[in-house]
Design a protein around this motif. Sequence first.
Motif, short mmCIF file in Angstrom:
data_model
loop_
_atom_site.label_atom_id
_atom_site.label_comp_id
_atom_site.label_asym_id
_atom_site.label_seq_id
_atom_site.Cartn_x
_atom_site.Cartn_y
_atom_site.Cartn_z
N ASP A 170 -21.81 -13.64 -39.81
CA ASP A 170 -22.27 -15.40 -38.61
C ASP A 170 -23.44 -16.68 -38.61
O ASP A 170 -24.17 -15.40 -38.08
CB ASP A 170 -21.34 -15.00 -37.22
CG ASP A 170 -21.30 -16.60 -36.16
OD1 ASP A 170 -21.71 -17.48 -36.87
OD2 ASP A 170 -21.24 -16.20 -35.10
N LEU A 196 -24.78 -18.54 -37.37
CA LEU A 196 -25.28 -18.70 -36.20
C LEU A 196 -26.19 -18.25 -35.55
O LEU A 196 -25.87 -18.49 -33.87
CB LEU A 196 -23.74 -19.95 -35.13
CG LEU A 196 -22.47 -21.20 -36.55
CD1 LEU A 196 -21.64 -21.34 -35.08
CD2 LEU A 196 -23.86 -21.64 -36.90
N ILE A 246 -29.85 -22.77 -37.67
CA ILE A 246 -28.77 -23.92 -36.39
C ILE A 246 -28.50 -25.00 -37.40
O ILE A 246 -27.64 -25.76 -38.07
CB ILE A 246 -27.65 -23.02 -35.68
CG1 ILE A 246 -27.81 -21.53 -35.86
CG2 ILE A 246 -26.79 -24.33 -35.17
CD1 ILE A 246 -27.30 -21.98 -33.95
N PHE A 260 -26.71 -26.61 -40.83
CA PHE A 260 -25.91 -28.50 -40.02
C PHE A 260 -26.31 -29.15 -40.95
O PHE A 260 -26.08 -30.63 -42.18
CB PHE A 260 -26.02 -28.88 -38.69
CG PHE A 260 -25.75 -29.74 -37.91
CD1 PHE A 260 -24.02 -30.38 -38.03
CD2 PHE A 260 -26.61 -30.87 -38.09
CE1 PHE A 260 -23.56 -31.01 -37.99
CE2 PHE A 260 -26.24 -32.53 -37.72
CZ PHE A 260 -24.12 -32.31 -37.78
N GLU A 313 -20.64 -31.48 -29.76
CA GLU A 313 -21.04 -30.20 -30.61
C GLU A 313 -20.11 -29.84 -31.97
O GLU A 313 -19.92 -30.37 -33.17
CB GLU A 313 -21.66 -28.80 -30.42
CG GLU A 313 -22.16 -27.82 -32.18
CD GLU A 313 -22.37 -26.87 -30.65
OE1 GLU A 313 -23.49 -26.23 -31.40
OE2 GLU A 313 -21.78 -26.04 -30.03
N THR A 314 -19.10 -29.83 -31.24
CA THR A 314 -17.88 -29.60 -32.06
C THR A 314 -17.52 -30.87 -32.85
O THR A 314 -16.75 -31.09 -33.65
CB THR A 314 -16.42 -29.37 -31.61
OG1 THR A 314 -16.63 -28.27 -30.78
CG2 THR A 314 -14.72 -28.99 -32.54
N SER A 357 -19.81 -31.58 -35.56
CA SER A 357 -19.66 -30.66 -36.83
C SER A 357 -17.98 -30.87 -37.83
O SER A 357 -18.12 -30.73 -39.21
CB SER A 357 -19.48 -29.16 -36.67
OG SER A 357 -19.37 -28.36 -37.07
N THR A 383 -18.40 -31.37 -41.44
CA THR A 383 -17.43 -30.71 -42.20
C THR A 383 -16.21 -31.19 -43.22
O THR A 383 -16.49 -30.12 -44.35
CB THR A 383 -17.37 -28.87 -42.15
OG1 THR A 383 -17.20 -28.10 -43.02
CG2 THR A 383 -15.71 -29.62 -41.02
N PRO A 415 -16.06 -23.98 -43.31
CA PRO A 415 -16.71 -23.70 -41.28
C PRO A 415 -17.90 -25.07 -40.76
O PRO A 415 -18.75 -25.52 -41.69
CB PRO A 415 -17.02 -22.90 -41.59
CG PRO A 415 -17.71 -22.37 -42.53
CD PRO A 415 -16.26 -22.92 -43.87
N ILE A 436 -20.04 -25.89 -37.24
CA ILE A 436 -20.86 -25.44 -36.28
C ILE A 436 -20.97 -25.35 -35.20
O ILE A 436 -20.22 -26.12 -34.31
CB ILE A 436 -21.54 -26.47 -36.22
CG1 ILE A 436 -23.00 -26.52 -37.07
CG2 ILE A 436 -23.54 -25.51 -35.43
CD1 ILE A 436 -23.22 -25.12 -38.04
N GLY A 437 -20.89 -23.96 -34.19
CA GLY A 437 -20.14 -24.11 -32.99
C GLY A 437 -19.63 -22.32 -33.16
O GLY A 437 -18.92 -22.51 -34.11
N GLY A 480 -17.23 -22.67 -36.12
CA GLY A 480 -18.15 -22.03 -36.92
C GLY A 480 -17.28 -21.02 -37.54
O GLY A 480 -16.26 -20.63 -37.94
#
Length: 480
Positions: free
Chosen positions: A318, A320, A327, A331, A416-417, A420, A424, A431, A433-434, A438
């Motif tokens: 991970d 992140l 991070i 991104f 954020e979600t 991301s 993506t 994957p 971010i978050g 993530g």
Amino acid sequence: MNFRAVILPIGRLLIIIALFMLLPAGADLIAGNSDWSVFAATALVLGAIGALISAALEGQQFQFRPRETFLFVNAAWLVFSFAGAIPFYASGLGLTYAEAFFETASGLTTTGSTVITGLDTQPPGILLWRSLLQWIGGIGIVVIGIWLLPGLRIGGSQLFAIESSEKMNKPYGRVEPFVARLLMLYMTLSLFCALAYFLAGMSAFDAINYMMGTVSTGGFATSDNSMAKYPANHMLWIGITFMMLSGMPFLYLIRVAEMRDNPHRGQVRFFIGLTAAISFLVFLSINGKVDGDPFTLLTRATFNIVSVITTTGFAAGDYLLWGNFAIAVFFFTTFIGGCSGSTSGGFKIFRIQILLSGIRAMLKRAAHPNRVIEPRYAGTPVAPGVLEGVLVFSVLYTATFAGFAFIYMMLGLDLETALSASITAQANVGPGIGPTIGPAGTFASLPDTVTWLLAFQMILGRLELIGGLLVFSPYFWSQH
């Protein structure tokens, strides 16, 4: 619009889908898993529908004009996604059809995002079908169609360009010799990658599945831990090598093998240099702050950056947890993508080069207004229409990303979600971010509405946006 020109090859593609489904059916049958009947029954129905369509329209002559070309490419990806989702939906996974469609579209577009958890205990048929989808998607549905369906060879260059962003200008005169070389290269990369993984310590089944995720830059794995299931440095460097090769223009690799002049050389140098620079930057930010010796940290930084920049989506742990700087780098790296004419998605390296060349020329003209200064790419001047096209694509790419992100926030996702998830999906990375989507999470918790939209955004991204958005334009359907 000649719809029969589109329906006939779609019918034949259904037969191809059915044949591919026999492979996971066989894997489940050997393993004694009851899902073999799901794959077999689906293959039988799809094969029968495809055969009926082919029989009804057999013998009719058709030609792909521009509108039929765009419509066929969109229809092929949608039909393959809807049909390929049936085994996921009908198996014991307990997925909604929206989730099954998402998983299929994610595989075919080589995005690698998933809604399935507990991969380590899933039956072999499901795992193999996921891998096959991304392996097929990596080489491209249209490329397979051109190879197997003679009717698609008329206008094949245009079909290939829509799907791959490779404006190849017929390097071998006709499309068939190029497709033959392309398939040979893809099979060779696949063979050597699987063999390398197997000799490095993977089981034969995992070596085949991870190979499909690597050379397709898709990123589906047989474990929830992704590549962290095999954390040894030598295993990660095998992954790095084949992800980088798959992120390069396949025409470049073909010309290297044939020892011919290579117009993609500058793009590949920029791609390797940019990847190395970002990887080393991330390594410097975590060295001494994250557990591990310097070589191991460099390996993991390089692997994860290569995975993101080639839009593969594998994760070796991970990342992140590496801090805010890492991070942010990951991104923004999501936007880049690999080279044109590769299995990678994203914005593409050649567009970045053209934009940078245009900016450089503009600054030089501002400093020396009496000089004639043109942007250049691969040693030749960039035509104004090409630069304009890249600028328009940049605006469209940004607007589409932002528009979908706004919709996702309206549907309940946090900022954020939403941001991301949008990039993506559009860049076909995997994957996000978050904590939700993530590298340590999945897309399973997202609402079905968001899941549908993300799946369609993946297909739009795979078709370079314009190829997908054009069919929604009234000008496309107008007779004038």
